[in-house]
Design an enzyme around this catalytic site. Structure first.
Site, PDB file in Angstrom:
ATOM      1  N   LYS A 115      42.934  51.651 -36.178  1.00 52.95           N
ATOM      2  CA  LYS A 115      43.342  52.261 -34.900  1.00 52.95           C
ATOM      3  C   LYS A 115      44.220  53.485 -35.121  1.00 52.95           C
ATOM      4  O   LYS A 115      44.167  54.424 -34.340  1.00 52.95           O
ATOM      5  CB  LYS A 115      44.027  51.233 -33.998  1.00 52.95           C
ATOM      6  CG  LYS A 115      43.032  50.231 -33.451  1.00 52.95           C
ATOM      7  CD  LYS A 115      43.534  49.464 -32.260  1.00 52.95           C
ATOM      8  CE  LYS A 115      42.423  48.558 -31.728  1.00 52.95           C
ATOM      9  NZ  LYS A 115      42.842  47.649 -30.675  1.00 52.95           N
ATOM     10  N   LYS A 197      30.969  47.786 -35.943  1.00 50.74           N
ATOM     11  CA  LYS A 197      31.090  46.771 -34.875  1.00 50.74           C
ATOM     12  C   LYS A 197      30.734  47.369 -33.508  1.00 50.74           C
ATOM     13  O   LYS A 197      31.090  48.515 -33.237  1.00 50.74           O
ATOM     14  CB  LYS A 197      32.551  46.298 -34.876  1.00 50.74           C
ATOM     15  CG  LYS A 197      32.850  45.125 -33.991  1.00 50.74           C
ATOM     16  CD  LYS A 197      34.348  44.841 -33.957  1.00 50.74           C
ATOM     17  CE  LYS A 197      35.079  45.795 -33.047  1.00 50.74           C
ATOM     18  NZ  LYS A 197      36.440  45.408 -32.702  1.00 50.74           N
ATOM     19  N   LYS A 200      33.625  48.792 -27.133  1.00 44.16           N
ATOM     20  CA  LYS A 200      33.604  49.428 -25.807  1.00 44.16           C
ATOM     21  C   LYS A 200      34.013  50.895 -25.875  1.00 44.16           C
ATOM     22  O   LYS A 200      33.709  51.655 -24.981  1.00 44.16           O
ATOM     23  CB  LYS A 200      34.461  48.642 -24.811  1.00 44.16           C
ATOM     24  CG  LYS A 200      35.903  48.420 -25.221  1.00 44.16           C
ATOM     25  CD  LYS A 200      36.758  47.844 -24.084  1.00 44.16           C
ATOM     26  CE  LYS A 200      36.824  46.360 -24.021  1.00 44.16           C
ATOM     27  NZ  LYS A 200      37.995  45.810 -23.313  1.00 44.16           N
TER      28      LYS A 200
END
Ligand code: TYM
Length: 334
Positions: A115, A197, A200
């Protein structure tokens, strides 16, 4: 234990909408497990603040995700479904647990590294201490089992370490939770890059199936899914695209990989992709219909939110008071 039942706790971030990955990796299993356990599910809006949000849009997403939990089959009268930010104990316990967590442990978190790379202009302290808040979520409710996808396993491990460390000092305060990771569906991959992966936040709209996608969109996205140059529907490590689609098909139909290989023996990828699209669209159709009904019934959702906030608050405050006392914070005069 609540009402003589073991406790399940889990949650999802409150931003955007949910993906097929969220559904097959977690939500679908929450529904399956809900009859055997006392279940508590949070809409994790505090965690979502680690990334800048547009307030009005954020509030809408959080409510939509609440409705999606219910639409997927979780009965809010039996399962405690609530907003994380409505129970102040999460932030309070998170502070205390932060004092029992080492920077070395947080430095090892792969999601923090991923992140930070993705949001290089906003590597805030919340992103760093994110796993401590997640530990607080789980430990606050004395959860026995936490149904999650593979990507959250490391966060569950640090939760266990924190709980064990705290218990070693203060006695049996926290239940040490176990992860529940499904055999298939624990890591649904992007339809455009099967090494990544499904997420969203993927910029490529064709990479991700959203639970509220139209049937046409679902069929089109599966039709375009990236596969390999071979044409046999066979599960194999060197065929990540087709193996991912087989995993999805297996989750929604309940068929084993052998059964799927037999069903599509001698038929090409085109047929298989169309069948996966149809199966997913059929599986999601009732969820979408129920979702529309729920979003139209403001009074019902509001009453469920209110009732469950109180329930969550009650469970959380029991643990929090115990922890505060154990660490020696001065008790309140009542
Ligand atoms: P989040 O919001 O990223 O994901 C919610 C759940 O969906 C699973 N998941 C997937 N499973 C399979 N394939 C995928 N492609 C996929 N993408 C997501 C995740 O593993 C997760 O189970 N930190 C958590 C939210 C959280 C939480 C908690 C979870 C906060 N506090 C306490 C459990 C307990 C998160 O960001 O999940």
């Amino acid at each position: 234990m609540i009402n003589d039942k073991r406790i399940i706790y889990s949650g999802m971030q409150a931003t955007g909408t949910l993906t097929l990955g969220n559904y097959l990796g977690a939500l679908k299993n929450w529904v399956t497990l809900s009859s055997e356990y006392e279940c508590i599910y949070g809409v994790m809006d505090l965690h979502s603040l680690t990334v800048r949000q547009v307030p009005a849009k954020f509030r809408k997403s959080a409510r939509s995700i609440y409705a999606l939990y219910v639409a997927a089959g979780l009965d809010p009268e039996k399962n405690c479904i609530y907003y994380q930010s409505h129970v102040s104990g999460h932030a309070e316990l998170s502070w205390i647990l932060g004092c029992f967590t080492y920077m070395g442990e947080l430095n090892r978190m792969t999601q923090f590294k991923d992140k930070s790379a993705k949001h290089a202009d906003n590597i805030n302290a919340g992103l760093y201490t994110y796993p401590v808040l997640m530990a607080a979520d789980i430990l606050l409710y004395q959860a026995d089992l936490v149904p999650i996808g593979v990507d959250q396993k490391q966060h569950l491990e640090i939760t266990r370490d924190i709980a064990q460390r705290f218990n070693a000092i203060y006695g049996d305060v926290f239940t040490v939770p176990e992860a529940y990771v499904p055999k298939t569906g624990a890591k649904i991959m992007s339809l455009q890059d099967p090494m990544k992966k499904m997420s969203k936040s993927d910029e490529n709209v064709n990479a991700t199936i959203l639970l509220l996608d139209s049937k046409d969109d679902i069929l089109r996205k599966f039709k375009r899914a990236v596969t390999d140059s071979d044409s046999a529907v066979r599960y194999a490590e060197e065929k990540p695209g087709i193996s991912n689609l087989m995993g999805i098909y297996s989750c929604v139909t309940g068929k084993s990989f052998e059964e799927i290989e037999k069903e599509f023996d001698g038929r090409g990828y085109g047929d298989f992709k169309a069948a996966v699209g149809e199966a997913v669209a059929d599986a999601l159709a009732p969820l979408k219909a129920r979702y529309q009904e729920l979003m139209a019934d403001k009074a019902y959702l509001d009453s469920m939110i209110k009732m469950n906030d109180e329930k969550a608050q009650y469970y959380a405050s029991k643990t929090l008071r115990k922890v505060q006392k154990k660490v020696g914070l001065t008790e309140r005069i009542r």
